[in-house]
Write a protein that holds these residues in place. Structure first.
Motif, PDB file in Angstrom:
ATOM      1  N   GLY A 280       0.869  -1.095  -0.292  1.00 50.55           N
ATOM      2  CA  GLY A 280      -0.048   0.085   0.183  1.00 50.55           C
ATOM      3  C   GLY A 280       0.912   1.339   0.232  1.00 50.55           C
ATOM      4  O   GLY A 280       1.972   1.437  -0.153  1.00 50.55           O
ATOM      5  N   VAL A 281       0.370   2.057   0.076  1.00 47.52           N
ATOM      6  CA  VAL A 281       0.709   3.144   0.013  1.00 47.52           C
ATOM      7  C   VAL A 281       1.114   4.027   1.770  1.00 47.52           C
ATOM      8  O   VAL A 281       0.285   3.837   2.358  1.00 47.52           O
ATOM      9  N   THR A 282       2.703   4.639   1.867  1.00 47.99           N
ATOM     10  CA  THR A 282       2.316   4.660   3.186  1.00 47.99           C
ATOM     11  C   THR A 282       3.181   5.964   3.501  1.00 47.99           C
ATOM     12  O   THR A 282       3.769   6.800   1.850  1.00 47.99           O
ATOM     13  N   THR A 283       3.277   6.463   4.186  1.00 47.47           N
ATOM     14  CA  THR A 283       3.838   8.235   4.284  1.00 47.47           C
ATOM     15  C   THR A 283       5.417   7.655   3.645  1.00 47.47           C
ATOM     16  O   THR A 283       5.807   8.862   3.727  1.00 47.47           O
ATOM     17  N   LEU A 284       5.978   7.267   4.215  1.00 47.13           N
ATOM     18  CA  LEU A 284       7.733   6.980   3.485  1.00 47.13           C
ATOM     19  C   LEU A 284       7.632   6.843   2.055  1.00 47.13           C
ATOM     20  O   LEU A 284       8.507   7.740   1.774  1.00 47.13           O
ATOM     21  N   TRP A 285       7.083   5.783   1.459  1.00 52.41           N
ATOM     22  CA  TRP A 285       6.631   6.233   0.233  1.00 52.41           C
ATOM     23  C   TRP A 285       6.319   7.277  -0.251  1.00 52.41           C
ATOM     24  O   TRP A 285       6.238   7.589  -1.563  1.00 52.41           O
ATOM     25  N   LYS A 286       5.540   7.975  -0.059  1.00 48.01           N
ATOM     26  CA  LYS A 286       4.852   9.508  -0.667  1.00 48.01           C
ATOM     27  C   LYS A 286       5.594  10.864  -0.191  1.00 48.01           C
ATOM     28  O   LYS A 286       6.228  10.728  -1.737  1.00 48.01           O
ATOM     29  N   LEU A 287       6.586  10.335   0.764  1.00 48.27           N
ATOM     30  CA  LEU A 287       7.874  11.291   1.050  1.00 48.27           C
ATOM     31  C   LEU A 287       8.759  10.892  -0.170  1.00 48.27           C
ATOM     32  O   LEU A 287       9.480  11.714  -1.003  1.00 48.27           O
ATOM     33  N   SER A 288       9.022   9.550  -0.439  1.00 47.99           N
ATOM     34  CA  SER A 288       9.780   9.083  -1.397  1.00 47.99           C
ATOM     35  C   SER A 288      10.177   9.227  -2.578  1.00 47.99           C
ATOM     36  O   SER A 288      11.007  10.108  -3.724  1.00 47.99           O
ATOM     37  N   MET A 289       8.629   9.465  -3.228  1.00 47.11           N
ATOM     38  CA  MET A 289       8.150  10.072  -4.604  1.00 47.11           C
ATOM     39  C   MET A 289       7.953  10.944  -4.663  1.00 47.11           C
ATOM     40  O   MET A 289       8.461  11.363  -6.258  1.00 47.11           O
ATOM     41  N   LYS A 290       7.708  11.237  -4.036  1.00 45.59           N
ATOM     42  CA  LYS A 290       8.115  13.003  -4.122  1.00 45.59           C
ATOM     43  C   LYS A 290       9.401  13.742  -4.239  1.00 45.59           C
ATOM     44  O   LYS A 290       9.533  14.817  -5.305  1.00 45.59           O
ATOM     45  N   TYR A 291      10.284  13.235  -3.585  1.00 47.18           N
ATOM     46  CA  TYR A 291      11.544  13.687  -3.021  1.00 47.18           C
ATOM     47  C   TYR A 291      12.703  12.732  -3.356  1.00 47.18           C
ATOM     48  O   TYR A 291      13.016  11.744  -3.008  1.00 47.18           O
ATOM     49  N   PRO A 292      13.516  13.222  -4.842  1.00 41.77           N
ATOM     50  CA  PRO A 292      14.002  12.692  -5.975  1.00 41.77           C
ATOM     51  C   PRO A 292      15.297  12.229  -4.739  1.00 41.77           C
ATOM     52  O   PRO A 292      16.050  10.800  -4.683  1.00 41.77           O
ATOM     53  N   PHE A 293      15.944  12.871  -3.528  1.00 41.63           N
ATOM     54  CA  PHE A 293      17.549  12.537  -2.740  1.00 41.63           C
ATOM     55  C   PHE A 293      16.952  11.855  -1.794  1.00 41.63           C
ATOM     56  O   PHE A 293      17.918  10.638  -1.288  1.00 41.63           O
ATOM     57  N   LEU A 294      15.699  11.167  -1.752  1.00 43.61           N
ATOM     58  CA  LEU A 294      15.049  10.313  -0.851  1.00 43.61           C
ATOM     59  C   LEU A 294      15.276   8.756  -1.284  1.00 43.61           C
ATOM     60  O   LEU A 294      15.954   8.231  -0.967  1.00 43.61           O
ATOM     61  N   ARG A 295      15.046   8.538  -2.706  1.00 40.37           N
ATOM     62  CA  ARG A 295      15.531   7.890  -3.382  1.00 40.37           C
ATOM     63  C   ARG A 295      16.765   7.162  -3.605  1.00 40.37           C
ATOM     64  O   ARG A 295      16.968   6.281  -3.915  1.00 40.37           O
ATOM     65  N   LYS A 296      17.706   8.611  -3.697  1.00 46.44           N
ATOM     66  CA  LYS A 296      18.881   7.870  -4.180  1.00 46.44           C
ATOM     67  C   LYS A 296      19.542   7.619  -2.560  1.00 46.44           C
ATOM     68  O   LYS A 296      20.305   6.781  -2.932  1.00 46.44           O
ATOM     69  N   LEU A 297      19.166   8.384  -0.802  1.00 41.01           N
ATOM     70  CA  LEU A 297      19.817   7.929  -0.125  1.00 41.01           C
ATOM     71  C   LEU A 297      19.166   6.094  -0.231  1.00 41.01           C
ATOM     72  O   LEU A 297      20.041   5.414   0.951  1.00 41.01           O
ATOM     73  N   THR A 298      18.140   6.092  -0.452  1.00 39.93           N
ATOM     74  CA  THR A 298      17.137   4.110  -0.366  1.00 39.93           C
ATOM     75  C   THR A 298      18.669   3.685  -0.528  1.00 39.93           C
ATOM     76  O   THR A 298      18.907   2.796  -0.704  1.00 39.93           O
ATOM     77  N   VAL A 299      18.539   4.590  -2.165  1.00 43.23           N
ATOM     78  CA  VAL A 299      19.417   3.379  -3.398  1.00 43.23           C
ATOM     79  C   VAL A 299      20.410   2.994  -2.653  1.00 43.23           C
ATOM     80  O   VAL A 299      21.534   1.559  -2.322  1.00 43.23           O
ATOM     81  N   MET A 300      21.828   3.845  -1.843  1.00 43.53           N
ATOM     82  CA  MET A 300      22.599   4.225  -1.397  1.00 43.53           C
ATOM     83  C   MET A 300      22.991   3.196   0.114  1.00 43.53           C
ATOM     84  O   MET A 300      23.917   2.466  -0.109  1.00 43.53           O
ATOM     85  N   ALA A 301      22.461   3.460   0.399  1.00 42.17           N
ATOM     86  CA  ALA A 301      21.689   2.554   1.925  1.00 42.17           C
ATOM     87  C   ALA A 301      21.409   0.802   1.045  1.00 42.17           C
ATOM     88  O   ALA A 301      22.393   0.032   1.823  1.00 42.17           O
ATOM     89  N   ALA A 302      21.109   1.084   0.271  1.00 47.03           N
ATOM     90  CA  ALA A 302      20.768  -0.724   0.164  1.00 47.03           C
ATOM     91  C   ALA A 302      21.810  -1.431  -1.027  1.00 47.03           C
ATOM     92  O   ALA A 302      22.113  -2.589  -0.946  1.00 47.03           O
ATOM     93  N   LYS A 303      22.598  -0.828  -1.112  1.00 47.39           N
ATOM     94  CA  LYS A 303      24.312  -1.307  -2.006  1.00 47.39           C
ATOM     95  C   LYS A 303      25.358  -1.386  -0.541  1.00 47.39           C
ATOM     96  O   LYS A 303      26.047  -2.412  -1.087  1.00 47.39           O
ATOM     97  N   TYR A 304      24.722  -1.213   0.956  1.00 50.18           N
ATOM     98  CA  TYR A 304      25.640  -1.583   1.845  1.00 50.18           C
ATOM     99  C   TYR A 304      24.819  -2.378   2.510  1.00 50.18           C
ATOM    100  O   TYR A 304      25.161  -2.671   3.831  1.00 50.18           O
ATOM    101  N   GLY A 305      23.946  -3.094   2.186  1.00 51.26           N
ATOM    102  CA  GLY A 305      23.050  -4.159   2.641  1.00 51.26           C
ATOM    103  C   GLY A 305      21.736  -3.812   2.846  1.00 51.26           C
ATOM    104  O   GLY A 305      20.970  -4.654   3.954  1.00 51.26           O
TER     105      GLY A 305
END
Length: 368
Positions: A280-305
């Motif tokens: 479902g759509v969560t508050t975290l997803w809403k923020l991430s979809m709205k702000y690309p820099f949050l998605r970039k931070l998420t991917v950077m974190a994913a690269k570290y596991g």
């Protein structure tokens, strides 16, 4: 009470240096997420149906528990009464479902050597598989022969062959969710927010692969309309399903602003489509979809596991032939439901996370 004093040098090295290093890492990382279209950021209750069951797990049974490793899609063969599903270990498995879920029989049928996702039946008993790594496959002769039908279009190889539907004329319609990212990298495509998906067709007679639509936002499930005039396909990232008219290629919105991110869509033969919603759509997803820099931070974190996909409140949405919402079956305690198929009185749900198929008796546990 002890009082600690920190020298300016200590403060510099313990706070400023890590901060500057973080900025440098952010700038050097090549992942470049894009702003999403405005319609993808719209949130309303328009797609919430009048009937709800918010406890999908209540009363649910588990089919093939422990024997089905992430059964992503489900296809029901009415003549044999068998369910076909593709698992993360490469197996296309057949399941004989009995009245008691515990008595269901699971058979290892064919291993594609890849990751079978979408499954459909051809006109002559074939099983058509959209394999994420291999491409579009035809399995015939009761599993004894596996043939690659196509794995590229217009000189571009498929990276994530996803879903498939078969027309009455034998033409296969399927999606390549991304020409950039493969199955293991699917979350990156979603978070990048760029249209790498395609809707395609394959004609078994001419052996021709055609690109029907390109620049789709993670092209996912596809279903043929009952009158064979159009397809309904899903774009996960923008929470939208659209119609593609086979004659003329016209596209129009079928349903948008969904309460979650759509995956597979299935027609039940009785006037309804069932759209699986892995999250479902969560508050975290809403923020991430709205702000690309949050998605970039998420991917950077994913690269570290760290897990990049924070999914919850999965379910299945039932809509009519015009895309009008009818009922939603969901549960906040589950995620990654990828397919919903109505067979008789039951709703069967596939998953990218669980080791079983979820079955819910719709008469005993209806949406209200």
């Amino acid at each position: 009470m002890a009082i600690f004093f920190f020298s300016p040098r200590f403060l510099f090295f313990s706070t400023i240096i890590p901060f500057l290093a973080s900025i440098a890492l952010y700038r050097l990382d090549t992942f470049d997420p894009a702003p999403l279209p405005a319609e993808a950021l719209a949130y309303s209750t328009n797609s919430i149906p009048p009937l709800l069951n918010d406890g999908l797990l209540t009363g649910a049974e588990f089919i093939g528990a422990g024997l089905l490793n992430n059964p992503e899609d489900i296809a029901y063969h009415r003549d044999s009464g068998l369910i076909y599903t593709g698992c993360v270990d490469g197996w296309v498995k057949r399941v004989k479902v009995l009245d008691s879920a515990n008595d269901s029989v699971v058979e290892d049928w064919v291993n594609t050597g890849g990751r079978p996702l979408g499954i459909a039946f051809g006109l002559h008993g074939e099983v058509i598989v959209a394999d994420a790594y291999k491409g579009l496959l035809n399995i015939s002769n009761d599993g004894k022969k596996t043939e690659l039908l196509t794995d590229e279009a217009e000189g571009v190889r498929f990276k994530l062959t996803d879903a498939v539907a078969v027309g009455d004329n034998g033409v296969l319609y399927f999606t390549d969710a991304s020409y950039k990212y493969n199955f293991r990298q699917a979350a990156f495509d979603f978070l990048e927010g760029k249209p790498h998906g395609r809707l395609m067709s394959f004609d078994p007679t001419t052996r021709t692969t055609r690109v029907l639509l390109r620049d789709l936002y993670f092209a996912n499930g596809v279903s043929m309309s009952p009158d064979q005039s159009h397809l309904v396909f899903c774009e996960t990232t923008v929470r939208r399903c659209s119609k593609y008219y086979i004659n003329g290629g016209r596209v129009e919105v079928f349903i948008q602003d969904l309460p979650g991110y759509p995956d597979n869509i299935r027609y039940d033969g009785d006037g309804h489509y069932w759209i699986a919603i892995p999250s479902g759509v969560t508050t975290l997803w809403k923020l991430s979809m709205k702000y690309p820099f949050l998605r970039k931070l998420t991917v950077m974190a994913a690269k570290y596991g760290f897990e990049p996909m924070f999914a919850e409140n999965a379910g299945v949405l039932q809509v009519d032939l015009d895309g009008k919402p009818i009922a939603l079956y969901h549960d906040r305690k589950i995620s990654h439901i990828t397919t919903g198929v109505k067979i008789g009185r039951y709703l069967y749900c596939g998953s990218l996370l669980h080791s079983h198929i979820i079955r819910l008796d719709l008469l005993k546990y209806p949406a209200q």
